[in-house]
Design a protein around this motif. Structure first.
Motif, mmCIF file in Angstrom:
data_model
loop_
_atom_site.group_PDB
_atom_site.id
_atom_site.type_symbol
_atom_site.label_atom_id
_atom_site.label_comp_id
_atom_site.label_asym_id
_atom_site.label_seq_id
_atom_site.Cartn_x
_atom_site.Cartn_y
_atom_site.Cartn_z
ATOM 1 N N TYR A 27 39.463 -19.655 -36.645
ATOM 2 C CA TYR A 27 39.679 -19.084 -35.316
ATOM 3 C C TYR A 27 39.846 -17.567 -35.386
ATOM 4 C CZ TYR A 27 41.776 -18.236 -30.747
ATOM 5 O OH TYR A 27 42.055 -17.755 -29.493
ATOM 6 N N GLN A 28 40.615 -17.096 -36.377
ATOM 7 C CA GLN A 28 40.784 -15.656 -36.534
ATOM 8 C C GLN A 28 39.456 -14.986 -36.879
ATOM 9 O OE1 GLN A 28 43.404 -13.746 -35.885
ATOM 10 N NE2 GLN A 28 44.548 -15.549 -35.198
ATOM 11 N N GLY A 29 38.649 -15.656 -37.717
ATOM 12 C CA GLY A 29 37.334 -15.108 -38.034
ATOM 13 C C GLY A 29 36.449 -15.022 -36.807
ATOM 14 N N TRP A 30 36.514 -16.043 -35.950
ATOM 15 C CA TRP A 30 35.720 -16.021 -34.721
ATOM 16 C C TRP A 30 36.177 -14.897 -33.799
ATOM 17 C CZ3 TRP A 30 31.579 -16.727 -32.151
ATOM 18 C CH2 TRP A 30 31.590 -16.758 -30.769
ATOM 19 N N LEU A 31 37.497 -14.664 -33.719
ATOM 20 C CA LEU A 31 37.996 -13.563 -32.890
ATOM 21 C C LEU A 31 37.499 -12.223 -33.422
ATOM 22 C CD1 LEU A 31 41.691 -14.655 -32.144
ATOM 23 C CD2 LEU A 31 39.688 -14.821 -30.647
ATOM 24 N N ARG A 34 33.788 -12.043 -32.608
ATOM 25 C CA ARG A 34 33.551 -11.871 -31.175
ATOM 26 C C ARG A 34 33.879 -10.455 -30.715
ATOM 27 N NH1 ARG A 34 36.813 -15.718 -27.160
ATOM 28 N NH2 ARG A 34 38.456 -14.253 -27.762
ATOM 29 N N GLY A 35 34.786 -9.791 -31.427
ATOM 30 C CA GLY A 35 35.113 -8.415 -31.079
ATOM 31 C C GLY A 35 34.003 -7.435 -31.394
ATOM 32 N N ASN A 36 33.044 -7.839 -32.219
ATOM 33 C CA ASN A 36 31.894 -6.986 -32.544
ATOM 34 C C ASN A 36 30.785 -7.294 -31.539
ATOM 35 O OD1 ASN A 36 29.647 -5.695 -33.683
ATOM 36 N ND2 ASN A 36 30.385 -6.033 -35.768
ATOM 37 N N LYS A 37 30.601 -6.424 -30.565
ATOM 38 C CA LYS A 37 29.642 -6.679 -29.489
ATOM 39 C C LYS A 37 28.206 -6.742 -30.005
ATOM 40 C CE LYS A 37 32.998 -6.636 -26.548
ATOM 41 N NZ LYS A 37 33.499 -7.919 -25.995
#
Length: 302
Positions: A27-31, A34-37
């Motif tokens: 989940y932290q990896g996905w966050l 996801r923060g990299n547009k």
């Protein structure tokens, strides 16, 4: 609670705790990803590419092989959104069906080359000595030749076809992965957990498979994602030279080769597949940058 019952409780809870920790890391990896547009943009493009390849027969407005000489070299219009080629075939339909060939080449090479490189690199780094010297000198021989030139030599020896092109690209793409896996192995082969596993009776094969390979996979995934653009360009180069997918298959490199004769007067014939190659290559590069932020925290993220 007695000591025995507490120990049983801890042992029974350990798998669940590890599972929760693993899910939390995902989940932290996905966050982070996801923060990299730009990485999300690359992911969206590749998802659309996969969907286009899966539903190609439904999305393509016409057959990619249907010829109509009366409509040859037509510019983009409502009838043919991306124009037609020299044989009157709809370029959009050929691009949509050609995405299947591109994904087949990329997926197959991405499955074969990293596995070969992982095996050779970890064996060389873990064994050391003459085994390391022999395997790395073989790797250096492959690295001494430009990848496309070496692929051309393999395809010329095997014969032009899409299968031989994939095999040639896989045989020329593994050396960088071997170098990376060897470097990772050299940093961890003398670690304390490796020594502890060896004291517990783990053999060389078990140490490689259970303890070293999992630690090398993340770096290889990042390298594979970043190398996909080069693989697409190499496959397109083989197709452009007539050594990849053979006519009438709608391979993007072969489509550029067909349109190079008309590039000054009928630019869309070669430009449209060129734009498709550029877009997919850019998407893989953006995705690779995002995966590097997630899987390679040691790397430079500036």
């Amino acid at each position: 609670m007695s000591a025995v019952s507490r120990r049983e409780w801890l042992l029974s809870d350990a798998p669940q705790t590890r599972r929760q920790a693993r899910l939390g890391a995902i989940y932290q990896g996905w966050l982070t990803f996801r923060g990299n547009k730009l990485a999300m943009l690359g992911l969206i493009i590749l998802v659309l590419l996969i969907a286009m390849a899966i539903f190609a027969p439904l999305l393509a407005p016409q057959s990619p092989y249907a010829q109509n000489l009366a409509d040859r070299l037509q510019p983009p219009s409502s009838a043919h959104w991306l124009g037609t080629d020299a044989l009157g075939r709809d370029i959009l339909s050929r691009l949509i069906h050609g995405s299947r060939i591109t994904l087949f080449i990329v997926g197959t090479v991405a499955l074969i080359a990293p596995v070969i490189g992982l095996f050779i690199g970890t064996v060389a780094g873990f064994a050391g000595g003459w085994v390391d010297q022999v395997l790395m000198r073989i790797t250096d021989i492959f690295l001494a030749f430009p990848k496309l030139i070496l692929a051309l030599a393999f395809v010329a020896a095997l014969g032009p076809s899409i299968g031989n092109a994939v095999l040639a690209l896989a045989l020329t793409a593994w050396p960088p992965y071997a170098r990376l896996a060897r470097a990772e192995t050299l940093t961890i082969r003398n670690a304390d957990f490796i020594a502890a596993a060896r004291l517990q009776g783990a053999g060389r094969l078990r140490l490689l498979i259970r303890h070293i390979w999992p630690l090398c996979v993340s770096s290889l995934i990042v390298r594979v994602a970043l190398d996909m653009a080069g693989i697409i360009l190499s496959a397109a180069g083989l197709g452009f030279l007539g050594l990849g997918a053979q006519p009438p298959l709608p391979e993007w490199g072969a489509m550029i080769s067909d349109g190079r004769t008309y590039i000054l007067d009928y630019w869309w014939v070669a430009a449209m597949p060129g734009i498709a190659i550029f877009t997919v290559s850019m998407a893989f590069n953006l995705l690779g940058d995002g995966l590097r932020d997630v899987l390679d925290p040691k790397g430079d993220k500036s």
